[in-house]
Design a protein around this motif. Structure first.
Motif, PDB file in Angstrom:
ATOM      1  N   ARG A  23     -25.426  -1.457   2.681  1.00  0.00           N
ATOM      2  CA  ARG A  23     -25.802  -2.036   3.962  1.00  0.00           C
ATOM      3  C   ARG A  23     -26.954  -3.011   3.729  1.00  0.00           C
ATOM      4  N   VAL A  24     -26.821  -4.245   4.212  1.00  0.00           N
ATOM      5  CA  VAL A  24     -27.864  -5.260   4.057  1.00  0.00           C
ATOM      6  C   VAL A  24     -28.120  -5.946   5.393  1.00  0.00           C
ATOM      7  N   THR A  25     -29.280  -6.538   5.500  1.00  0.00           N
ATOM      8  CA  THR A  25     -29.625  -7.355   6.659  1.00  0.00           C
ATOM      9  C   THR A  25     -29.745  -8.784   6.161  1.00  0.00           C
ATOM     10  N   ILE A  26     -29.120  -9.721   6.860  1.00  0.00           N
ATOM     11  CA  ILE A  26     -29.199 -11.119   6.443  1.00  0.00           C
ATOM     12  C   ILE A  26     -29.682 -11.977   7.602  1.00  0.00           C
ATOM     13  N   ASN A  27     -30.332 -13.071   7.264  1.00  0.00           N
ATOM     14  CA  ASN A  27     -30.741 -14.065   8.250  1.00  0.00           C
ATOM     15  C   ASN A  27     -29.871 -15.294   8.025  1.00  0.00           C
ATOM     16  N   LEU A  28     -29.079 -15.660   9.012  1.00  0.00           N
ATOM     17  CA  LEU A  28     -28.175 -16.799   8.899  1.00  0.00           C
ATOM     18  C   LEU A  28     -28.807 -18.047   9.504  1.00  0.00           C
ATOM     19  N   THR A  29     -28.562 -19.172   8.871  1.00  0.00           N
ATOM     20  CA  THR A  29     -28.982 -20.446   9.445  1.00  0.00           C
ATOM     21  C   THR A  29     -28.054 -20.778  10.606  1.00  0.00           C
ATOM     22  N   GLY A  30     -28.408 -21.774  11.393  1.00  0.00           N
ATOM     23  CA  GLY A  30     -27.557 -22.188  12.504  1.00  0.00           C
ATOM     24  C   GLY A  30     -26.171 -22.595  12.039  1.00  0.00           C
ATOM     25  N   LYS A  31     -26.113 -23.342  10.928  1.00  0.00           N
ATOM     26  CA  LYS A  31     -24.816 -23.770  10.390  1.00  0.00           C
ATOM     27  C   LYS A  31     -23.989 -22.575   9.937  1.00  0.00           C
ATOM     28  N   ALA A  32     -24.644 -21.595   9.334  1.00  0.00           N
ATOM     29  CA  ALA A  32     -23.929 -20.404   8.875  1.00  0.00           C
ATOM     30  C   ALA A  32     -23.395 -19.602  10.054  1.00  0.00           C
ATOM     31  N   VAL A  33     -24.162 -19.525  11.138  1.00  0.00           N
ATOM     32  CA  VAL A  33     -23.708 -18.826  12.346  1.00  0.00           C
ATOM     33  C   VAL A  33     -22.458 -19.514  12.891  1.00  0.00           C
ATOM     34  N   GLN A  34     -22.498 -20.840  12.962  1.00  0.00           N
ATOM     35  CA  GLN A  34     -21.338 -21.594  13.451  1.00  0.00           C
ATOM     36  C   GLN A  34     -20.131 -21.376  12.540  1.00  0.00           C
ATOM     37  N   ALA A  35     -20.355 -21.408  11.231  1.00  0.00           N
ATOM     38  CA  ALA A  35     -19.255 -21.204  10.289  1.00  0.00           C
ATOM     39  C   ALA A  35     -18.678 -19.806  10.445  1.00  0.00           C
ATOM     40  N   LEU A  36     -19.525 -18.812  10.620  1.00  0.00           N
ATOM     41  CA  LEU A  36     -19.062 -17.443  10.803  1.00  0.00           C
ATOM     42  C   LEU A  36     -18.229 -17.320  12.074  1.00  0.00           C
ATOM     43  N   GLN A  37     -18.692 -17.943  13.150  1.00  0.00           N
ATOM     44  CA  GLN A  37     -17.943 -17.913  14.410  1.00  0.00           C
ATOM     45  C   GLN A  37     -16.581 -18.588  14.252  1.00  0.00           C
TER      46      GLN A  37
END
Length: 87
Positions: A23-37
């Motif tokens: 289990r890990v916690t990550i901080n996503l950049t705005g671009k990464a959030v959009q890519a994930l979505q």
């Protein structure tokens, strides 16, 4: 006279140990959030599955690009192959 089975004479292959989940916690950049979505919308996978798959694919691409070889991309079936460079 011995009754040795053929598989006893075969070389033993060791299975690679697969680590258990972590289990890990990550901080996503705005671009990464959009890519994930976008990835979730395209695949229907949840966030965890998308991130797991992305990491596995990323590691494989990194391995292929570092070994003697190359990664190529073809945008459409009729287009030319393009060499992909990761920096």
């Amino acid at each position: 006279m011995t009754n040795a089975r053929a598989d006893e004479d075969a070389p033993q292959v060791r299975a690679e140990a697969v680590p258990q989940g972590e289990r890990v916690t990550i901080n996503l950049t705005g671009k990464a959030v959009q890519a994930l979505q976008r990835l979730q919308e395209m695949t229907g996978y949840n966030k965890t599955d998308c991130i797991n798959r992305a990491l596995i694919i990323s590691a494989e691409i990194e391995r292929m690009s570092r070994e003697p070889g190359a990664v190529y991309w073809r945008e459409t079936p009729d287009s030319d192959l393009m060499l992909v460079r990761f920096v």
